[in-house]
Design a protein around this motif. Sequence first.
Motif, short mmCIF file in Angstrom:
data_model
loop_
_atom_site.label_atom_id
_atom_site.label_comp_id
_atom_site.label_asym_id
_atom_site.label_seq_id
_atom_site.Cartn_x
_atom_site.Cartn_y
_atom_site.Cartn_z
N ALA B 217 6.09 -20.13 -4.04
CA ALA B 217 5.64 -19.07 -3.14
C ALA B 217 4.15 -18.84 -3.39
N ILE B 218 3.40 -18.72 -2.30
CA ILE B 218 1.95 -18.58 -2.39
C ILE B 218 1.56 -17.28 -1.72
N LEU B 293 14.72 -0.74 -6.83
CA LEU B 293 15.35 0.41 -7.50
C LEU B 293 14.89 1.72 -6.85
N ARG B 294 13.59 1.83 -6.62
CA ARG B 294 13.07 3.05 -6.00
C ARG B 294 13.72 3.25 -4.63
N ALA B 295 13.84 2.19 -3.87
CA ALA B 295 14.37 2.30 -2.51
C ALA B 295 15.84 2.72 -2.52
N VAL B 296 16.65 2.10 -3.38
CA VAL B 296 18.07 2.43 -3.34
C VAL B 296 18.34 3.81 -3.94
N LEU B 297 17.42 4.29 -4.77
CA LEU B 297 17.54 5.66 -5.30
C LEU B 297 16.93 6.68 -4.33
N ASP B 298 16.38 6.20 -3.24
CA ASP B 298 15.64 7.04 -2.30
C ASP B 298 14.45 7.73 -2.97
N TRP B 299 13.79 7.02 -3.87
CA TRP B 299 12.53 7.49 -4.43
C TRP B 299 11.40 7.01 -3.52
N PRO B 300 10.24 7.67 -3.60
CA PRO B 300 9.09 7.17 -2.82
C PRO B 300 8.72 5.76 -3.28
N LEU B 301 8.27 4.95 -2.33
CA LEU B 301 7.95 3.56 -2.65
C LEU B 301 6.57 3.47 -3.30
N GLY B 302 6.39 2.43 -4.09
CA GLY B 302 5.13 2.23 -4.80
C GLY B 302 4.12 1.44 -4.00
N ALA B 303 2.87 1.52 -4.45
CA ALA B 303 1.78 0.78 -3.80
C ALA B 303 2.04 -0.71 -3.91
N VAL B 304 1.62 -1.45 -2.88
CA VAL B 304 1.85 -2.89 -2.88
C VAL B 304 0.52 -3.66 -2.88
N ASP B 305 -0.53 -3.01 -3.37
CA ASP B 305 -1.81 -3.71 -3.49
C ASP B 305 -1.67 -4.90 -4.44
N ARG B 306 -2.41 -5.94 -4.12
CA ARG B 306 -2.41 -7.11 -4.99
C ARG B 306 -3.32 -6.91 -6.20
N CYS B 307 -2.99 -7.61 -7.29
CA CYS B 307 -3.78 -7.52 -8.52
C CYS B 307 -4.80 -8.65 -8.62
N ALA B 308 -4.71 -9.63 -7.75
CA ALA B 308 -5.59 -10.80 -7.85
C ALA B 308 -5.77 -11.37 -6.46
N PRO B 309 -6.84 -12.13 -6.23
CA PRO B 309 -7.03 -12.74 -4.91
C PRO B 309 -5.88 -13.66 -4.53
N ALA B 310 -5.31 -14.36 -5.49
CA ALA B 310 -4.21 -15.28 -5.18
C ALA B 310 -3.19 -15.26 -6.32
N THR B 311 -1.92 -15.29 -5.94
CA THR B 311 -0.84 -15.42 -6.93
C THR B 311 0.10 -16.52 -6.46
N VAL B 312 0.46 -17.40 -7.37
CA VAL B 312 1.42 -18.45 -7.04
C VAL B 312 2.60 -18.38 -7.99
N MET B 313 3.79 -18.47 -7.41
CA MET B 313 5.04 -18.56 -8.18
C MET B 313 5.61 -19.95 -8.01
N VAL B 314 5.99 -20.58 -9.10
CA VAL B 314 6.72 -21.84 -9.01
C VAL B 314 8.01 -21.70 -9.82
N ASN B 315 9.12 -22.03 -9.19
CA ASN B 315 10.41 -21.99 -9.89
C ASN B 315 10.51 -23.12 -10.90
N THR B 316 11.16 -22.82 -12.02
CA THR B 316 11.48 -23.90 -12.96
C THR B 316 12.96 -24.21 -12.76
N HIS B 358 10.92 -18.98 -13.67
CA HIS B 358 9.76 -19.24 -12.82
C HIS B 358 8.50 -18.91 -13.60
N VAL B 359 7.38 -19.39 -13.09
CA VAL B 359 6.09 -18.98 -13.65
C VAL B 359 5.28 -18.33 -12.54
N ASN B 360 4.49 -17.35 -12.91
CA ASN B 360 3.55 -16.72 -12.00
C ASN B 360 2.13 -16.93 -12.52
N VAL B 361 1.22 -17.20 -11.62
CA VAL B 361 -0.18 -17.37 -12.02
C VAL B 361 -1.08 -16.63 -11.04
#
Lengths: 387, 387
Positions: B217-218, B293-316, B358-361
């Motif tokens: 996932a990119i 967890l927040r959603a199913v508890l009906d808690w307010p949702l958290g910010a979804v800002d990214r922490c980096a310009p690009a993140t890649v996940m590769v499954n092992t 998986h690994v995230n970078v």
Amino acid sequence: MPVVAVIGDGQLARMMQTEAIELGVETRVLASNDDASAAQVFGDVRLGDYTVLEHLRAVVDGADAVTFDHEHVPNEYAQLLIDDGVTVEPRPEALIYAQDKLEQRKRLAEAGLPVPAFAAVESVADAEVFWDETGGQVCLKATRGGYDGHGVWFPATREECAELVEELLGRDLPLMAEQKVAFTRELSAMVARNRSGDVRAWPVVESRQDGGICRVAIAPAPNMSAELAERCEELAVRVAEGLGVTGVLAVELFEFEGENGPEVSVNELAMRPHNTGHWTQDGCVTSQFEQHLRAVLDWPLGAVDRCAPATVMVNTLGGEEDPDTPMSERVIAVMRKYPQVKVHLYGKDHRPGRKMGHVNVNADTVDEALAIAEDAAHYIINATWKD
Amino acid sequence: MPVVAVIGDGQLARMMQTEAIELGVETRVLASNDDASAAQVFGDVRLGDYTVLEHLRAVVDGADAVTFDHEHVPNEYAQLLIDDGVTVEPRPEALIYAQDKLEQRKRLAEAGLPVPAFAAVESVADAEVFWDETGGQVCLKATRGGYDGHGVWFPATREECAELVEELLGRDLPLMAEQKVAFTRELSAMVARNRSGDVRAWPVVESRQDGGICRVAIAPAPNMSAELAERCEELAVRVAEGLGVTGVLAVELFEFEGENGPEVSVNELAMRPHNTGHWTQDGCVTSQFEQHLRAVLDWPLGAVDRCAPATVMVNTLGGEEDPDTPMSERVIAVMRKYPQVKVHLYGKDHRPGRKMGHVNVNADTVDEALAIAEDAAHYIINATWKD
Ligand SMILES: Nc1ncnc2c1ncn2[C@@H]1O[C@H](COP(=O)(O)OP(=O)(O)OP(=O)(O)O)[C@@H](O)[C@H]1O
Ligand SMILES: Nc1ncnc2c1ncn2[C@@H]1O[C@H](COP(=O)(O)OP(=O)(O)OP(=O)(O)O)[C@@H](O)[C@H]1O
């Protein structure tokens, strides 16, 4: 995959567990009771007492590494485990300098590292001599067993000092005196060192205490020259290497005005993840809890790059009274007002002053992160906003 | 603090647990066995079978919310739990559209959302009619029970199609046909929606599959116009709102060349944390597991800002053979070469093709993150570097 046994059932063990789960590292914990902060979240909980050798032997059996969430395991027992062939990290030869403030002062002074003037206090006379030498700038400390400011005294007069020493020695408390430092602020320089000797330093942070308890950590420490920041980090590396620390080491520092600008001296060492390092969970590529596990397993250490220009951690210490508003309602209110706040709770019941959790906030500036984190923590504690 | 019961013992439940620990949310898991990925890391493990009502009733008893790490709990049982007064999220009225591909196609088409042409297949004749209508561009699907590409067939000829349908219907598999899309790539648009209706969308990602299994996932999806990215996110929000989904929703999309440039159509829905959202653990302020967890508890949702310009996940994914080099040695090699790689392992034994971790970078560019993540994952799988 390796098995790590953790001695101690507080929030530090709890937060190691979240990282262990993601790394696929198996864990066990030696806990005093089933409801302890860490005991709630470990799959493998061994109930027992860390001062009972058989309990220690049972939990470490077959573990690839053994570590702690506090520094109170008797060193002679840690040594016996090592003699059994167990990998115990950090090792007692290093741990002693986090356990005994006087030994620590001696060792650091010998190594040429900056510490306040100090003296052993085995009699009222010792204290009086030190009082006179320092012009009454005296801080008395129990050499062992202090935490969160318990075991630290500031006598106002020579007489009060003498009486206090008499009383404390009468209670068989091992004592030392050190010069009261007119510090401008407290800092914390944290590093991790693995068994092979690799070391990584996090950026030095400013820590703010309240009644001896860390309440706020600001990363990176604001208003600090790059030169001094580097000096603090180097100092922490020297301590880690000089004492052969494995795992996370926190070097608590005083910053004070020297003749040529700001200077630092060492206040205290902690050889485990530390309250002033909680910001790394959300502000750094590798958190102190992951790094600690990597270090004690002798795995390569992770990158310590920051994820944001500024990260602020504020502890949620139990208030004088527990508000009627349940904790979940308080968390909800904070999440509604601040979607970017990271709430961490330790599963503990309310007690005034107790470390119940913390919040971390990343932002573009320290001021912004601090304002949000303070307001959020205030609500979690009091169920009211700061202003 | 609330108690969440999780039905299902795989890596999704496991990764919910790490977030629950930090939030101070209590959890329980219904697991098939003690050694299952999630069972290893929950303090409160109930052994049982999610198709047995009594086992479900036992684990949900007293829980503030019940959620899933898969979509296979019988809906009639979920409904019985709701009738008992239990909060089950997502609810069966929504879940049905993640369970039954035909119902989903119908519902999305009705709502005017883009889906490939489709038809129910209850006889060989149905399939033949669809074959002729689409000029042989046919993809056959089991309407229920498919996963990771199991339950998807691409017959090459009209005869093969007819034979396959005859065989599958003979096995009582409920079937549908849909137009084979000449997609240029697959995307995933993920959102979370809480019970009160708040919705947050993560940036749309590109996902790369291997034999029907998500492998990469990119984030964010490269080479995509802001306009199309926004359209994908809006589409996912419409699905979440239209179907009344609570928790995390992944909308898997096909991107294809339309008359006026790239277009998308919906491939599949998942109503739980999803493989294409693992990057959020290290690339986003709020991970999909915390958000769920927040959603199913009906808690307010958290910010979804990214922490980096690009993140890649590769499954092992487990390789054909498990290398002799133990997993811990492989992790060590990766950590030594790449201090910035985040390794996630699920505590599973090797099986070829199995999702083991998986690994995230994070990096400044997709290319850099992708190269590092692919190399790291390759080593974890094979104990050799990519080149
Ligand atoms: N030499 C000193 N001069 C001035 N203040 C001091 C001195 N030593 C300690 N203090 C003050 O007392 C506080 C607690 O001291 P210290 O850190 O040694 O105690 P502790 O109980 O070991 O705490 P911790 O839990 O932080 O390790 C310090 O944070 C500082 O504010
Ligand atoms: N209509 C289609 N046209 C072309 N390819 C398709 C079509 N439908 C499915 N595929 C291919 O088959 C793969 C698996 O399909 P789908 O996602 O429906 O199956 P699944 O078993 O439900 O998988 P998942 O675990 O991703 O939900 C897709 O990723 C895609 O590569």
